[in-house]
Scaffold this motif. Sequence first.
Motif, PDB file in Angstrom:
ATOM      1  N   HIS A  38       0.801  -1.226   0.000  1.00  0.00           N
ATOM      2  CA  HIS A  38       0.000   0.000   0.000  1.00  0.00           C
ATOM      3  C   HIS A  38       0.834   1.276   0.000  1.00  0.00           C
ATOM      4  N   SER A  39       2.145   1.149  -0.050  1.00  0.00           N
ATOM      5  CA  SER A  39       3.046   2.311  -0.045  1.00  0.00           C
ATOM      6  C   SER A  39       2.749   3.253   1.116  1.00  0.00           C
ATOM      7  N   ILE A  60      11.662 -11.752   5.915  1.00  0.00           N
ATOM      8  CA  ILE A  60      10.714 -10.690   6.279  1.00  0.00           C
ATOM      9  C   ILE A  60      11.469  -9.449   6.745  1.00  0.00           C
ATOM     10  N   LEU A  61      12.436  -9.622   7.627  1.00  0.00           N
ATOM     11  CA  LEU A  61      13.189  -8.473   8.136  1.00  0.00           C
ATOM     12  C   LEU A  61      13.944  -7.755   7.020  1.00  0.00           C
ATOM     13  N   LYS A  62      14.564  -8.514   6.127  1.00  0.00           N
ATOM     14  CA  LYS A  62      15.271  -7.898   4.992  1.00  0.00           C
ATOM     15  C   LYS A  62      14.297  -7.163   4.074  1.00  0.00           C
ATOM     16  N   THR A  63      13.117  -7.734   3.881  1.00  0.00           N
ATOM     17  CA  THR A  63      12.105  -7.110   3.030  1.00  0.00           C
ATOM     18  C   THR A  63      11.656  -5.775   3.628  1.00  0.00           C
ATOM     19  N   ILE A  64      11.427  -5.749   4.933  1.00  0.00           N
ATOM     20  CA  ILE A  64      11.022  -4.511   5.602  1.00  0.00           C
ATOM     21  C   ILE A  64      12.128  -3.472   5.518  1.00  0.00           C
ATOM     22  N   LYS A  65      13.361  -3.896   5.759  1.00  0.00           N
ATOM     23  CA  LYS A  65      14.504  -2.979   5.694  1.00  0.00           C
ATOM     24  C   LYS A  65      14.657  -2.407   4.283  1.00  0.00           C
ATOM     25  N   ALA A  66      14.513  -3.243   3.271  1.00  0.00           N
ATOM     26  CA  ALA A  66      14.610  -2.782   1.876  1.00  0.00           C
ATOM     27  C   ALA A  66      13.474  -1.823   1.545  1.00  0.00           C
ATOM     28  N   TYR A  67      12.277  -2.110   2.040  1.00  0.00           N
ATOM     29  CA  TYR A  67      11.127  -1.241   1.802  1.00  0.00           C
ATOM     30  C   TYR A  67      11.397   0.163   2.339  1.00  0.00           C
ATOM     31  N   SER A  69      14.316   1.493   2.994  1.00  0.00           N
ATOM     32  CA  SER A  69      15.434   2.067   2.234  1.00  0.00           C
ATOM     33  C   SER A  69      14.964   2.617   0.885  1.00  0.00           C
ATOM     34  N   ASP A  70      14.046   1.898   0.234  1.00  0.00           N
ATOM     35  CA  ASP A  70      13.537   2.306  -1.083  1.00  0.00           C
ATOM     36  C   ASP A  70      12.487   3.407  -1.009  1.00  0.00           C
ATOM     37  N   ASN A  71      11.905   3.619   0.158  1.00  0.00           N
ATOM     38  CA  ASN A  71      10.828   4.596   0.329  1.00  0.00           C
ATOM     39  C   ASN A  71      11.229   5.616   1.386  1.00  0.00           C
ATOM     40  N   VAL A  72      12.076   6.548   0.990  1.00  0.00           N
ATOM     41  CA  VAL A  72      12.590   7.555   1.919  1.00  0.00           C
ATOM     42  C   VAL A  72      11.437   8.276   2.604  1.00  0.00           C
ATOM     43  N   GLY A  73      11.555   8.445   3.903  1.00  0.00           N
ATOM     44  CA  GLY A  73      10.518   9.111   4.673  1.00  0.00           C
ATOM     45  C   GLY A  73       9.527   8.153   5.309  1.00  0.00           C
ATOM     46  N   THR A  74       9.645   6.871   4.974  1.00  0.00           N
ATOM     47  CA  THR A  74       8.767   5.872   5.559  1.00  0.00           C
ATOM     48  C   THR A  74       9.258   5.520   6.955  1.00  0.00           C
ATOM     49  N   GLY A  75       8.330   5.395   7.876  1.00  0.00           N
ATOM     50  CA  GLY A  75       8.668   4.994   9.238  1.00  0.00           C
ATOM     51  C   GLY A  75       8.058   3.647   9.567  1.00  0.00           C
TER      52      GLY A  75
END
Length: 142
Positions: A38-39, A60-67, A69-75
Amino acid sequence: MSEFNDLISCFELPPKLQIGNFSKGMKMQLNVAVGLSHSADLLVLDEITSGLDPIMRVTILKTIKAYVSDNVGTGVILITHNLDDVNQICNRLVVLDHGSKILDKHLSNIDKNNLLEVFEKTIGRSEKHDWNDFKGYHSNSK
């Protein structure tokens, strides 16, 4: 929708299996796929690695970390009892006790090798036990 499908493939979830037949771990993976597709600007993940095998937990943890990293400003707010998850992907540690914040530190200010010790000191107890404490839970009789 393509990001969702990519995550479903990454997590190797069977697309034709009814969700009611998913294992606990598969349901957790589905939750991550839905949340990340859902970005969102803020993800609140509660015990997200609970019930996962070690390989999927790391995925899962790597996927969250990559997400992030790829979506600046995401918390991400990661609610967990697993301090290894904190070490893996978090940059800040906040500890709550009965709704009150009792610790709020950037992980660069904490020795990650002693995270359990920091946690124990923060909550005011140690989880160190002597095996003699458990003698009532086992029997040596035949």
